[in-house]
Design a protein around this motif. Structure first.
Motif, PDB file in Angstrom:
ATOM      1  N   LEU A 139       0.845  -1.189   0.000  1.00 39.72           N
ATOM      2  CA  LEU A 139       0.000   0.000   0.000  1.00 39.72           C
ATOM      3  C   LEU A 139       0.880   1.237   0.000  1.00 39.72           C
ATOM      4  N   GLY A 140       0.675   2.120  -0.985  1.00 37.16           N
ATOM      5  CA  GLY A 140       1.441   3.352  -1.029  1.00 37.16           C
ATOM      6  C   GLY A 140       1.643   3.842  -2.450  1.00 37.16           C
ATOM      7  N   ASP A 141       2.311   4.984  -2.591  1.00 35.57           N
ATOM      8  CA  ASP A 141       2.639   5.575  -3.885  1.00 35.57           C
ATOM      9  C   ASP A 141       3.803   4.795  -4.492  1.00 35.57           C
ATOM     10  N   MET A 142       3.636   4.329  -5.723  1.00 37.03           N
ATOM     11  CA  MET A 142       4.682   3.519  -6.342  1.00 37.03           C
ATOM     12  C   MET A 142       6.016   4.262  -6.432  1.00 37.03           C
ATOM     13  N   ARG A 143       5.984   5.586  -6.479  1.00 39.30           N
ATOM     14  CA  ARG A 143       7.218   6.364  -6.565  1.00 39.30           C
ATOM     15  C   ARG A 143       8.012   6.327  -5.273  1.00 39.30           C
ATOM     16  N   GLU A 144       7.354   5.947  -4.206  1.00 42.26           N
ATOM     17  CA  GLU A 144       8.040   5.770  -2.925  1.00 42.26           C
ATOM     18  C   GLU A 144       8.304   4.294  -2.621  1.00 42.26           C
ATOM     19  N   VAL A 145       7.324   3.449  -2.938  1.00 43.68           N
ATOM     20  CA  VAL A 145       7.439   2.028  -2.575  1.00 43.68           C
ATOM     21  C   VAL A 145       8.424   1.291  -3.465  1.00 43.68           C
ATOM     22  N   LEU A 146       8.371   1.512  -4.770  1.00 42.65           N
ATOM     23  CA  LEU A 146       9.217   0.743  -5.681  1.00 42.65           C
ATOM     24  C   LEU A 146      10.709   0.936  -5.408  1.00 42.65           C
ATOM     25  N   PRO A 147      11.196   2.167  -5.223  1.00 45.62           N
ATOM     26  CA  PRO A 147      12.618   2.310  -4.884  1.00 45.62           C
ATOM     27  C   PRO A 147      12.973   1.649  -3.553  1.00 45.62           C
ATOM     28  N   ALA A 148      12.049   1.688  -2.601  1.00 48.39           N
ATOM     29  CA  ALA A 148      12.327   1.094  -1.297  1.00 48.39           C
ATOM     30  C   ALA A 148      12.458  -0.418  -1.379  1.00 48.39           C
ATOM     31  N   LEU A 149      11.778  -1.041  -2.333  1.00 49.54           N
ATOM     32  CA  LEU A 149      11.845  -2.492  -2.474  1.00 49.54           C
ATOM     33  C   LEU A 149      13.178  -2.928  -3.084  1.00 49.54           C
ATOM     34  N   GLY A 150      13.788  -2.070  -3.897  1.00 50.86           N
ATOM     35  CA  GLY A 150      15.099  -2.363  -4.456  1.00 50.86           C
ATOM     36  C   GLY A 150      15.159  -3.644  -5.257  1.00 50.86           C
ATOM     37  N   LEU A 151      14.189  -3.888  -6.107  1.00 53.76           N
ATOM     38  CA  LEU A 151      14.111  -5.149  -6.838  1.00 53.76           C
ATOM     39  C   LEU A 151      14.345  -4.945  -8.327  1.00 53.76           C
ATOM     40  N   GLN A 152      14.625  -6.055  -9.010  1.00 55.56           N
ATOM     41  CA  GLN A 152      14.667  -6.109 -10.466  1.00 55.56           C
ATOM     42  C   GLN A 152      13.630  -7.128 -10.915  1.00 55.56           C
ATOM     43  N   ALA A 153      12.698  -6.701 -11.735  1.00 58.39           N
ATOM     44  CA  ALA A 153      11.614  -7.561 -12.193  1.00 58.39           C
ATOM     45  C   ALA A 153      11.871  -8.013 -13.626  1.00 58.39           C
ATOM     46  N   ASP A 154      11.316  -9.168 -13.971  1.00 59.54           N
ATOM     47  CA  ASP A 154      11.359  -9.612 -15.364  1.00 59.54           C
ATOM     48  C   ASP A 154      10.431  -8.782 -16.232  1.00 59.54           C
ATOM     49  N   LEU A 155       9.350  -8.294 -15.631  1.00 58.79           N
ATOM     50  CA  LEU A 155       8.347  -7.579 -16.408  1.00 58.79           C
ATOM     51  C   LEU A 155       7.561  -6.632 -15.513  1.00 58.79           C
ATOM     52  N   VAL A 156       7.301  -5.437 -16.018  1.00 59.71           N
ATOM     53  CA  VAL A 156       6.347  -4.501 -15.414  1.00 59.71           C
ATOM     54  C   VAL A 156       5.081  -4.528 -16.252  1.00 59.71           C
ATOM     55  N   VAL A 157       3.943  -4.655 -15.603  1.00 61.90           N
ATOM     56  CA  VAL A 157       2.645  -4.511 -16.273  1.00 61.90           C
ATOM     57  C   VAL A 157       1.956  -3.321 -15.622  1.00 61.90           C
ATOM     58  N   ALA A 158       1.777  -2.257 -16.385  1.00 64.22           N
ATOM     59  CA  ALA A 158       1.275  -1.001 -15.825  1.00 64.22           C
ATOM     60  C   ALA A 158      -0.027  -0.588 -16.486  1.00 64.22           C
ATOM     61  N   ASP A 159      -0.968  -0.195 -15.672  1.00 64.38           N
ATOM     62  CA  ASP A 159      -2.225   0.385 -16.144  1.00 64.38           C
ATOM     63  C   ASP A 159      -2.406   1.699 -15.385  1.00 64.38           C
ATOM     64  N   PRO A 160      -1.642   2.721 -15.766  1.00 63.54           N
ATOM     65  CA  PRO A 160      -1.645   3.968 -14.995  1.00 63.54           C
ATOM     66  C   PRO A 160      -2.927   4.763 -15.218  1.00 63.54           C
ATOM     67  N   PRO A 161      -3.210   5.721 -14.340  1.00 56.22           N
ATOM     68  CA  PRO A 161      -4.311   6.646 -14.634  1.00 56.22           C
ATOM     69  C   PRO A 161      -4.010   7.394 -15.928  1.00 56.22           C
ATOM     70  N   TYR A 162      -4.963   7.433 -16.848  1.00 59.45           N
ATOM     71  CA  TYR A 162      -4.723   8.045 -18.158  1.00 59.45           C
ATOM     72  C   TYR A 162      -4.790   9.577 -18.094  1.00 59.45           C
ATOM     73  N   ALA A 163      -5.331  10.121 -17.007  1.00 60.08           N
ATOM     74  CA  ALA A 163      -5.493  11.571 -16.849  1.00 60.08           C
ATOM     75  C   ALA A 163      -6.343  12.167 -17.962  1.00 60.08           C
ATOM     76  N   GLU A 164      -7.453  11.496 -18.270  1.00 60.19           N
ATOM     77  CA  GLU A 164      -8.346  11.957 -19.328  1.00 60.19           C
ATOM     78  C   GLU A 164      -9.712  12.376 -18.803  1.00 60.19           C
ATOM     79  N   THR A 165      -9.889  12.331 -17.489  1.00 61.13           N
ATOM     80  CA  THR A 165     -11.157  12.733 -16.880  1.00 61.13           C
ATOM     81  C   THR A 165     -10.875  13.677 -15.720  1.00 61.13           C
ATOM     82  N   SER A 166     -11.944  14.189 -15.131  1.00 63.84           N
ATOM     83  CA  SER A 166     -11.805  15.066 -13.964  1.00 63.84           C
ATOM     84  C   SER A 166     -11.954  14.295 -12.656  1.00 63.84           C
TER      85      SER A 166
END
Length: 254
Positions: free
Chosen positions: A14-41
């Motif tokens: 639970l948390g902001d990926m910009r804070e959590v991901l660096p803290a985990l310090g991992l290397q993944a085989d694959l990232v699957v991302a479905d980010p907010p598209y920022a197309e609505t209000s």
């Protein structure tokens, strides 16, 4: 850092990926991302600035869902990545309220990579051939190319295997009416993307985990998965989902 949910194959934070991901310090085989598209209000539909570069520090391969508008608007943020291909998810149910355009019934999933293409895992996606396809190729002469010639570039080299390359337009019904999250992706569209770009037993990271679809699909496909979700109600929904009994897709229905 303590996971919000954890089992033998999956961890959810639970948390902001910009804070959590660096803290985990991992290397993944694959990232699957479905980010907010920022197309609505809508309050949750806010693009997290800088996330593609951050993902590039933790993997050399990434599938990212989005609209054409999103990718064009955010193109400068993907400069750490090279584009290999795109898949179109035809979801059958339209989205958007515009009445002066074509009804939008699809989303894009773009595959990005870093480094040398030959060093990355990519497992050729194949599906069962139809009887009509097999019949057409069986009637071809040995000195001619078969109907599906792109798979067999040289005459006299092809053999009927009963399979064909999976098409780049994938038809899977959306989660409309049963979704736990406003933009929830069905396992049916995630499964081929994961199997293509992540080796069996490999690690998939979803920085916008939502209700846990990617984690569920990865686990069903025999991959490990780590998800990060900033919204606790959705993280709770994902935890409940992942806590249910599952069976591998290779071994039967789930």
């Amino acid at each position: 850092m303590k996971p919000y949910y954890e089992d033998d194959s999956v961890q959810l934070y639970l948390g902001d990926m910009r804070e959590v991901l660096p803290a985990l310090g991992l290397q993944a085989d694959l990232v699957v991302a479905d980010p907010p598209y920022a197309e609505t209000s809508l309050e949750w539909d806010r693009w997290p600035d800088g996330w593609p570069a951050l993902a590039a520090a933790h993997s050399r391969s990434m599938w990212c869902f989005g609209s054409m508008r999103m990718f064009l608007d955010r193109a400068p943020e993907f400069t750490d990545w090279k584009l290999s291909q795109d898949v179109v998810w035809e979801k059958r149910n339209g989205s958007g309220a515009a009445t002066d355009r074509f009804r939008r019934v699809h989303e894009h999933a773009l595959h990005w990579y870093r480094g040398q293409w030959g060093d990355l895992h990519h497992d050729t996606p194949r599906v069962a051939a139809t009887p009509e396809q097999i019949a057409r190729n069986s009637s071809a002469t040995r000195t001619s190319r078969p109907v599906h010639y792109s798979e067999f570039p040289e005459p006299n080299t092809w053999r009927e295997t009963g399979t064909r390359l999976m098409r780049s337009v994938v038809q899977v019904p959306s989660m409309r009416g049963v979704a736990r999250h406003p933009t929830e992706k069905p396992v049916g569209i995630l499964d081929p993307l994961i199997r293509y770009a992540c080796p069996p037993g490999g690690l998939v990271v979803d920085p916008f985990a939502g209700s846990g679809s990617t984690l569920d699909a990865a686990r069903l496909a025999g991959r490990r998965a780590i998800g990060i979700e900033a919204n606790e109600p959705y993280a709770e929904a994902a935890a409940r989902r992942l806590d249910t009994l599952v069976l591998p897709l290779d071994g039967g229905a789930a």
